[in-house]
Design a protein around this motif. Structure first.
Motif, mmCIF file in Angstrom:
data_model
loop_
_atom_site.group_PDB
_atom_site.id
_atom_site.type_symbol
_atom_site.label_atom_id
_atom_site.label_comp_id
_atom_site.label_asym_id
_atom_site.label_seq_id
_atom_site.Cartn_x
_atom_site.Cartn_y
_atom_site.Cartn_z
ATOM 1 N N ALA A 1 0.838 -1.203 0.000
ATOM 2 C CA ALA A 1 0.000 0.000 0.000
ATOM 3 C C ALA A 1 0.874 1.255 0.000
ATOM 4 C CB ALA A 1 -0.928 0.000 1.218
ATOM 5 N N LEU A 2 1.948 1.188 0.774
ATOM 6 C CA LEU A 2 2.881 2.318 0.814
ATOM 7 C C LEU A 2 3.441 2.571 -0.580
ATOM 8 C CD1 LEU A 2 4.455 4.314 2.655
ATOM 9 C CD2 LEU A 2 6.229 2.576 2.828
ATOM 10 N N GLU A 3 3.757 1.465 -1.244
ATOM 11 C CA GLU A 3 4.312 1.590 -2.581
ATOM 12 C C GLU A 3 3.316 2.262 -3.521
ATOM 13 O OE1 GLU A 3 6.790 -1.801 -3.678
ATOM 14 O OE2 GLU A 3 5.894 -1.690 -5.672
ATOM 15 N N SER A 4 2.056 1.859 -3.444
ATOM 16 C CA SER A 4 1.102 2.469 -4.376
ATOM 17 C C SER A 4 0.837 3.922 -4.005
ATOM 18 C CB SER A 4 -0.193 1.650 -4.465
ATOM 19 O OG SER A 4 -0.768 1.501 -3.212
ATOM 20 N N GLN A 5 0.954 4.235 -2.708
ATOM 21 C CA GLN A 5 0.842 5.642 -2.303
ATOM 22 C C GLN A 5 1.953 6.468 -2.959
ATOM 23 O OE1 GLN A 5 0.583 5.260 2.039
ATOM 24 N NE2 GLN A 5 -0.071 7.399 2.053
ATOM 25 N N MET A 6 3.160 5.901 -2.916
ATOM 26 C CA MET A 6 4.287 6.622 -3.523
ATOM 27 C C MET A 6 4.052 6.791 -5.014
ATOM 28 S SD MET A 6 7.762 5.291 -1.662
ATOM 29 C CE MET A 6 7.415 3.584 -1.380
ATOM 30 N N GLU A 7 3.530 5.733 -5.610
ATOM 31 C CA GLU A 7 3.223 5.806 -7.038
ATOM 32 C C GLU A 7 2.288 6.960 -7.334
ATOM 33 O OE1 GLU A 7 2.863 1.332 -8.133
ATOM 34 O OE2 GLU A 7 1.737 2.484 -9.620
ATOM 35 N N THR A 8 1.259 7.081 -6.506
ATOM 36 C CA THR A 8 0.287 8.140 -6.713
ATOM 37 C C THR A 8 0.956 9.507 -6.600
ATOM 38 O OG1 THR A 8 -1.249 6.676 -5.606
ATOM 39 C CG2 THR A 8 -2.001 8.925 -6.004
#
Ligand code: ZN
Lengths: 177, 450
Positions: free
Chosen positions: B260-267
């Motif tokens: 989830a952290l990774e996808s947050q960073m992606e966003t």
């Protein structure tokens, strides 16, 4: 002296099945490993030395009865790591550049017709535009490694490899449209 | 795999399917969908076509690459040699270092090698140091065959004993001798991630390298030839067993909070590609920082305050020069790292920490140790956030911890570029591990993957 003796011993067929196995793998895969190391930026002599070293290590590991599930993946993982080490030792030099673009353009590759060459050039440029990691994933995948095995080489998770692969293939596909 | 009940599978899943990377249930679901959906079947075919082009491309590349320059060696003849190599030391060292290695790191490999060289040299020194009555010539270039270096018990190397006795040079090498050797290696660029180790023995400064590139070997030999009380010793790599991969990382799937952290960073970064570039940049920059940290740490270990204070003024200046060069380079790299990571981490809820003053250190050497500890911490935290390494920290804590760690490393780097410890710094509590850690986040052990 000792080597002479060994040479004679071998000619009498006195080798172990394990030695025969590693020798077979060496013969079958050395060119692939060597070329992979060239794409890592190693110069040909170093790439060749490193390739040879990899198979000796394979022998040592197998001789200790250590289990290697997929020897090809193992070989590429060790080659990759040794290759990076070798390259870092020569870090003040330019990495080896095979000038592939020139070779395609001048018809030194299998692509003979103008159309084929243009297509190959476009594809090559698309590959060059990939990030280093995407490129590594692609090249290792082309050598037959699975995502988890590629991940073990690059120190990333299998799912990240999947993501890199997806991006890489999408970019390459776009190059032809 | 996403549930595509309402739509089509993502193209990553299609590729995963073709590559046999989907798990049991997902395969079934994919096949059901493909049976029903012409669109996706056509898509699959497109993918296959791109894959075929990749295969063609591999042929193109391979035909462009030069043939091996030499005939391949006769592997049967080398089996004998490979069999005599001893590797347990290397394996043990790998295990010592493995916990901090989250991705291929030139400096870490070099550290392992350096230690291994040290072990080999220790053995070698034992053999090579002549009896008091027969001192070796001022500088000896020794080449020890592979089998003798790595196999133990080894016959004593022949070279250094064949010499003329000269009593007048029998004088222990000084730290200054060692330092001048280091300065030479630095000038040759052989002190950053090079598997060259320098050890000051009781009679000689030993310069040992495993698997050093031949032309660099020659350069090192030439440069060191005139120096008194120096022995140069190169050997080829032993059959190092690479660290066994204990459970392939990520094979079990990424922890959900980290994903989830990774996808947050992606966003925040504006997409997957931007994220990958970000991760790649940050990890590469952190590697560059680590090689400097390592070089500084080595200087600090080899020249502790009591040694430094006894050196001549010129020697101290030389040491300071070496140290400041590494420190300045580290400061630049660390600034770049902060600049790249800070904006993203801040958006993830990490408060940019107020500039931390480094914890009091009585000397630059002690500060270098603190720097080393903190940098290792930073390295593992970054590995956990961006490199898929395991961690005990929650995704919520990671950004804050990384920000603190980055800031601390930067502060230590800045501290190293100053020539003296700031006035008023008192002695540091004994035992150095973790002293330099930022004060925040004390409740969770900072051992992320150690
Ligand atoms: Zn569909």
């Amino acid at each position: 002296m000792r080597r002479e003796v060994l040479g004679i011993a071998r000619s009498e067929g006195n080798t172990t099945p394990l030695q025969d196995r590693v020798a077979r793998l060496f013969e079958a895969w050395r060119e692939d490993v060597y070329r992979y190391l060239l794409t890592l930026g190693l110069y040909p002599p170093r790439a060749q030395e490193t390739t040879q070293e990899v198979f000796l290590r394979l022998y040592v590991v197998l001789r200790r009865n250590q289990n290697i599930e997929n020897p090809r993946a193992w070989v590429f993982r060790v080659a990759h790591n040794l290759g990076l080490k070798t390259r870092s030792e020569e870090s003040w030099e330019q990495p080896f550049d095979p000038a592939i673009e020139d070779r395609i353009a001048t018809g030194l590759t299998p692509e003979k017709s103008l159309l084929q060459r243009e297509r190959a050039l476009r594809f090559h440029r698309a590959v060059e535009s990939l990030s280093e990691r995407q490129k590594r994933c692609l090249f290792l995948r082309l050598e037959g490694l699975r995502y988890a095995e590629i991940g073990a080489v690059l120190g990333i998770s299998a799912s990240t490899v999947g993501e890199f692969m997806r991006r890489a293939i999408a970019k390459l596909r776009a190059s032809n449209e | 795999m996403n549930n595509f009940e309402t739509g089509h599978p993502a193209d990553g899943d299609l590729l995963g399917y073709l590559d046999g990377e989907l798990q049991g249930r997902d395969v079934k679901r994919m096949e059901d969908h493909l049976a029903a959906c012409w669109q996706c079947r056509a898509e699959l075919q497109e993918l296959q076509r791109t894959i075929a082009e990749c295969v063609q491309y591999r042929k193109t590349v391979n035909s462009s690459l030069p043939e091996p320059p030499e005939p391949w060696f006769d592997i049967y003849r080398r089996f004998d040699q490979a069999g005599t190599l001893r590797t347990p030391v290397m394996v043990r060292l790998w295990n010592v270092f493995r916990p901090i290695v989250v991705r291929p790191q030139p400096w870490a490999a070099a550290a392992v090698l350096a230690l291994a060289v040290w072990a080999a040299v220790d053995h070698f020194r034992h053999e090579a140091e002549p009896a008091p009555a027969k001192p070796a010539p001022a500088a000896a270039i020794v080449r020890v065959p592979l089998s003798q270096t790595e196999a133990s018990p080894a016959p004593a190397p022949q070279t250094p004993r064949a010499d003329t006795p000269r009593r007048d040079i029998e004088q222990a090498p000084t730290p200054g001798d060692e330092l001048r050797v280091l300065a030479v290696l630095h000038r040759l660029g052989a002190d950053l991630g090079e598997p060259v180790e320098v050890t000051r023995g009781s009679k000689r400064v030993l310069v040992a390298g495993i698997g050093v590139a031949p032309h660099l070997q020659r350069q090192i030999e030439q440069e060191l030839e005139g120096m008194p009380r120096v022995i140069v010793h190169f050997s080829e790599p032993a059959a190092v067993i690479p660290p066994p991969v204990a459970g392939i990382p990520g094979a079990v799937g990424r922890r959900t909070d980290l994903a989830a952290l990774e996808s947050q960073m992606e966003t925040h970064l504006g997409g997957r590609t931007a994220y990958e570039e970000f991760a790649s940049d940050v990890l590469d920059t952190s590697d560059a920082a680590m090689s400097r940290v390592h070089a500084l740490h080595r200087l600090a270990e080899q020249f502790p305050p009591e040694v430094e204070s006894k050196m001549t003024r010129a020697e101290r200046a030389l040491l300071t020069g070496l140290r400041l060069e590494h420190a300045a380079a580290l400061q630049n790299v660390s600034a770049a790292l902060n600049a790249r990571a800070m904006p993203v981490l801040s958006l993830l809820g990490g408060q940019p920490p107020q500039q931390q003053a480094p914890a009091p250190a009585p000397s630059w050497q002690a500060a270098a140790e603190q720097l080393f500890q903190e940098a290792r911490n930073m390295e593992s935290l970054l590995g956990a956030m961006l490199g898929g390494a395991a961690t005990n920290l929650s995704a919520e804590d990671l950004p804050v911890r990384i920000l603190s760690s980055l800031a601390a490393v930067h502060a230590y780097a800045q501290f190293q570029t100053g020539t003296d410890p700031p006035a008023g710094m008192t002695s540091m509590p004994s035992g150095h591990t973790g002293q330099g850690r930022p004060k925040r986040a004390p409740h969770r052990a900072s051992k992320s993957i150690e």
